[in-house]
Structures are given as structure tokens and as C-alpha cells.
Design a protein around this motif. Sequence first.
Motif, PDB file in Angstrom:
ATOM      1  N   ALA A  79       0.694  -1.370   0.147  1.00 52.01           N
ATOM      2  CA  ALA A  79      -0.174   0.102  -0.013  1.00 52.01           C
ATOM      3  C   ALA A  79       0.720   1.342   0.174  1.00 52.01           C
ATOM      4  CB  ALA A  79      -0.807  -0.053   0.945  1.00 52.01           C
ATOM      5  N   ALA A  80       2.328   0.789   0.640  1.00 53.41           N
ATOM      6  CA  ALA A  80       2.545   2.259   1.283  1.00 53.41           C
ATOM      7  C   ALA A  80       3.472   2.608  -0.500  1.00 53.41           C
ATOM      8  CB  ALA A  80       4.020   2.074   2.136  1.00 53.41           C
ATOM      9  N   ALA A  81       3.815   1.315  -1.355  1.00 52.87           N
ATOM     10  CA  ALA A  81       4.897   1.637  -2.055  1.00 52.87           C
ATOM     11  C   ALA A  81       3.534   1.880  -3.182  1.00 52.87           C
ATOM     12  CB  ALA A  81       5.235   0.277  -2.598  1.00 52.87           C
ATOM     13  N   TYR A  82       2.510   1.663  -3.320  1.00 48.29           N
ATOM     14  CA  TYR A  82       1.780   2.089  -4.527  1.00 48.29           C
ATOM     15  C   TYR A  82       1.093   3.454  -4.089  1.00 48.29           C
ATOM     16  CZ  TYR A  82      -2.722   2.181  -7.091  1.00 48.29           C
ATOM     17  OH  TYR A  82      -3.788   2.664  -8.310  1.00 48.29           O
ATOM     18  N   GLN A  83       1.226   3.913  -3.072  1.00 51.05           N
ATOM     19  CA  GLN A  83       1.027   6.106  -3.200  1.00 51.05           C
ATOM     20  C   GLN A  83       2.037   6.603  -3.082  1.00 51.05           C
ATOM     21  OE1 GLN A  83      -2.261   6.699  -2.592  1.00 51.05           O
ATOM     22  NE2 GLN A  83      -3.232   4.985  -1.582  1.00 51.05           N
ATOM     23  N   THR A  84       3.211   5.525  -3.040  1.00 51.59           N
ATOM     24  CA  THR A  84       4.087   6.656  -3.888  1.00 51.59           C
ATOM     25  C   THR A  84       4.245   6.725  -4.928  1.00 51.59           C
ATOM     26  OG1 THR A  84       6.080   5.684  -1.644  1.00 51.59           O
ATOM     27  CG2 THR A  84       6.793   6.819  -3.358  1.00 51.59           C
ATOM     28  N   TRP A  85       4.464   4.961  -5.689  1.00 51.21           N
ATOM     29  CA  TRP A  85       4.470   5.611  -7.626  1.00 51.21           C
ATOM     30  C   TRP A  85       3.132   6.397  -7.639  1.00 51.21           C
ATOM     31  CZ3 TRP A  85      -0.285   3.461 -10.114  1.00 51.21           C
ATOM     32  CH2 TRP A  85       0.019   3.965 -11.821  1.00 51.21           C
ATOM     33  N   LYS A  86       1.982   6.932  -7.062  1.00 50.33           N
ATOM     34  CA  LYS A  86       0.231   7.633  -7.590  1.00 50.33           C
ATOM     35  C   LYS A  86       0.899   8.870  -6.816  1.00 50.33           C
ATOM     36  CE  LYS A  86      -3.255   6.355  -7.863  1.00 50.33           C
ATOM     37  NZ  LYS A  86      -4.158   7.343  -9.466  1.00 50.33           N
ATOM     38  N   PHE A  87       1.498   9.517  -6.033  1.00 48.67           N
ATOM     39  CA  PHE A  87       2.647  10.782  -5.537  1.00 48.67           C
ATOM     40  C   PHE A  87       3.284  11.412  -7.473  1.00 48.67           C
ATOM     41  CE2 PHE A  87       5.603  13.805  -4.084  1.00 48.67           C
ATOM     42  CZ  PHE A  87       4.259  14.807  -3.298  1.00 48.67           C
ATOM     43  N   ILE A  88       4.134  10.035  -7.306  1.00 51.89           N
ATOM     44  CA  ILE A  88       5.230  10.497  -8.160  1.00 51.89           C
ATOM     45  C   ILE A  88       5.452  10.405 -10.134  1.00 51.89           C
ATOM     46  CG2 ILE A  88       7.051   9.885  -6.348  1.00 51.89           C
ATOM     47  CD1 ILE A  88       8.057   7.927  -7.973  1.00 51.89           C
ATOM     48  N   ALA A  89       4.040   9.103  -9.496  1.00 54.46           N
ATOM     49  CA  ALA A  89       3.380   9.668 -11.520  1.00 54.46           C
ATOM     50  C   ALA A  89       3.142  10.108 -12.612  1.00 54.46           C
ATOM     51  CB  ALA A  89       2.656   8.600 -11.693  1.00 54.46           C
ATOM     52  N   PRO A  90       2.901  10.985 -11.982  1.00 49.91           N
ATOM     53  CA  PRO A  90       2.742  12.581 -12.964  1.00 49.91           C
ATOM     54  C   PRO A  90       4.274  12.929 -13.465  1.00 49.91           C
ATOM     55  CG  PRO A  90       1.625  12.956 -11.114  1.00 49.91           C
ATOM     56  CD  PRO A  90       2.247  11.173 -11.211  1.00 49.91           C
ATOM     57  N   SER A  97       6.385   4.431 -15.421  1.00 49.20           N
ATOM     58  CA  SER A  97       5.719   4.496 -14.646  1.00 49.20           C
ATOM     59  C   SER A  97       5.473   3.144 -14.289  1.00 49.20           C
ATOM     60  CB  SER A  97       4.343   5.353 -15.359  1.00 49.20           C
ATOM     61  OG  SER A  97       2.892   5.386 -13.921  1.00 49.20           O
ATOM     62  N   LYS A  98       5.568   2.576 -16.046  1.00 49.50           N
ATOM     63  CA  LYS A  98       5.401   1.169 -15.716  1.00 49.50           C
ATOM     64  C   LYS A  98       5.908   0.333 -14.818  1.00 49.50           C
ATOM     65  CE  LYS A  98       2.664   1.395 -20.435  1.00 49.50           C
ATOM     66  NZ  LYS A  98       2.878   0.738 -21.663  1.00 49.50           N
ATOM     67  N   VAL A  99       7.355   0.605 -15.451  1.00 50.62           N
ATOM     68  CA  VAL A  99       8.036   0.431 -14.619  1.00 50.62           C
ATOM     69  C   VAL A  99       8.326   0.754 -12.692  1.00 50.62           C
ATOM     70  CG1 VAL A  99      10.394  -0.246 -14.578  1.00 50.62           C
ATOM     71  CG2 VAL A  99      10.332   0.383 -15.936  1.00 50.62           C
ATOM     72  N   THR A 100       7.813   1.155 -12.961  1.00 54.37           N
ATOM     73  CA  THR A 100       8.212   1.295 -11.744  1.00 54.37           C
ATOM     74  C   THR A 100       6.733   0.553 -10.763  1.00 54.37           C
ATOM     75  OG1 THR A 100       7.929   3.794 -11.481  1.00 54.37           O
ATOM     76  CG2 THR A 100       7.755   3.368  -9.946  1.00 54.37           C
ATOM     77  N   LEU A 101       5.177   0.785 -11.712  1.00 57.11           N
ATOM     78  CA  LEU A 101       4.523   0.356 -10.778  1.00 57.11           C
ATOM     79  C   LEU A 101       4.561  -1.509 -11.033  1.00 57.11           C
ATOM     80  CD1 LEU A 101       1.264   0.545  -9.898  1.00 57.11           C
ATOM     81  CD2 LEU A 101       0.882  -0.593 -12.689  1.00 57.11           C
ATOM     82  N   ARG A 102       5.776  -2.224 -11.816  1.00 58.80           N
ATOM     83  CA  ARG A 102       6.139  -3.507 -11.193  1.00 58.80           C
ATOM     84  C   ARG A 102       7.005  -3.867 -10.613  1.00 58.80           C
ATOM     85  NH1 ARG A 102       8.015  -3.249 -17.476  1.00 58.80           N
ATOM     86  NH2 ARG A 102       6.319  -2.739 -18.521  1.00 58.80           N
ATOM     87  N   PHE A 103       7.612  -2.808  -9.664  1.00 55.69           N
ATOM     88  CA  PHE A 103       8.313  -3.062  -8.544  1.00 55.69           C
ATOM     89  C   PHE A 103       8.007  -3.690  -7.322  1.00 55.69           C
ATOM     90  CE2 PHE A 103      11.670  -1.871 -11.844  1.00 55.69           C
ATOM     91  CZ  PHE A 103      12.800  -2.345 -11.365  1.00 55.69           C
ATOM     92  N   ILE A 104       6.630  -2.608  -7.328  1.00 55.43           N
ATOM     93  CA  ILE A 104       5.483  -2.759  -6.229  1.00 55.43           C
ATOM     94  C   ILE A 104       5.762  -4.233  -5.517  1.00 55.43           C
ATOM     95  CG2 ILE A 104       3.650  -2.586  -4.355  1.00 55.43           C
ATOM     96  CD1 ILE A 104       3.048   0.266  -6.185  1.00 55.43           C
TER      97      ILE A 104
END
Length: 240
Positions: A79-90, A97-104
Motif C-alpha cells: 500500500a505504501a509503495a502504491y501510494q508513493t507511485w501514485k504521488f510520483i507518477a505524474p 511509470s509502468k516500470v515503477t508499478l511492476r516493482f511493487i
Amino acid sequence: MKNKDIQLIEHLDELRQRIIKVLLAFILFFVGAFIFVQDIYNWLIRDLDEKLAVLGPSDILWVYMMISCVFAIAATIPAAAYQTWKFIAPALTKDESKVTLRFIPGLFILFIIGICFGYFVLFPIVLGFLMSLSAGQFETMFTADKYFRFIMNLTLPFGFLFEMPLVVMFLTRLGILNPGRLAKARKLSYFVLIIVSILITPPDFISDILVIIPLLVLYELSVTISKFVYMKRQVNEVTM
């Protein structure tokens, strides 16, 4: 200037909302773990010949909260990793963005592997060694508080440290790190890892060695992974 201030306020507000969501997830998982904490407790002490002692009623609650907290931290990582991804995704490109999401999912899996390594591998070895020192010399009695603090000190840090290869892979993939930087920082990294191992282990040489070796192996594995990812990234840039 006003637009920059407005954007900063919006970013801070979004950050606050994401932190609140992570905290709510942690509280939810903590409550869930606390409901089943007695079953978890019984499983963790299954190999002990005697019951653990407590020095006061508050120790029981403290031990239960400690156990629930560790399980809540593990469950909150995705959950923390996903919220971090959502914050930095823009601020990322579509590919980044796709690469980052795969690491969660990998972060969660490696955290669990690290916890299991600390509990099933290191903990029995270190505890057995320390018990052998007192054999025939002292009468040993474990208190629940110190026993579970000992487990937590040997397991929880490894949950985070086992994520090192994946974090290095991720930063290399984004171009923030490269094998050259990691190689140059090897001496400093070794020093930091040795200090960490000394801080999280009991004050004896054998325990320190048993922790230092896996940490150094993890670092070298991270360097190797970084080399592989860096070379692949260079090839992709050339072909593009």
C-alpha cells in the motif's frame, strides 16, 4: 509566483492524503493482526520448552502490540509503495511509470523473504550459540518482552535490507544509479552495512559475522544486478 505557491500547496495536500491512506492501511492491518495475535504468539513460541515470563501485566499488551506491528508493517508495504507511485507518477514518463508499478509486488515478496531469512535461518543459529555460552553456567529464563525484542531485532531489519537489490535495480533502470557509482561506494557501503549489523545483533563476534556476510552478499548481488540492468538499458538506448 502565485502559481508555484498554489502548485506547492496542492502537492503537499496530495502528499498528506497519501500518507493518511498509508496510515489507515497500517491501522487496518494492525487491528486485523491483533485479532489473531494469540494464535501468532503460540506459533512463534512453539519450539520453546518453557513458557515465557512477564514482569507485569503491561508486558503482555506490549508483546502483543509488537507482534501485531511487525505483521502490519509487512502488509502495509504494498500500500505504501502504491501510494508513493501514485504521488510520483505524474513526474515520470509513461515507460518509467509502468516500470515503477511492476516493482511493487517485488518489494513485498523480498520483505517477506528477508523476514523469513532472519527468523528461520539467523535466529536459531544466534540463539543456539548464545544458549551454548550459558550451558552449565547460568540458569536461563526468557521474558516475553526481551525474547520478542530479540526476534524483531534479527528479523525486521532483514525485511528492509533484502529489498536492496530491487531498489538498486529500480534506480539503475531510471538512470539514477549505475554500476560505477556502486563500485566507487563499495568501501563506504561495506562500512555502513557492518555498522548496521553490529547495531542489530547481540554483542558477540559470531552473531556479527553471521549477519555481516549476508549483507555484503546482498550488496554484491545488487552491484551485479545493476550491471545487468545498466547494460540492457544502454543496448535499448542504442537500438532506439
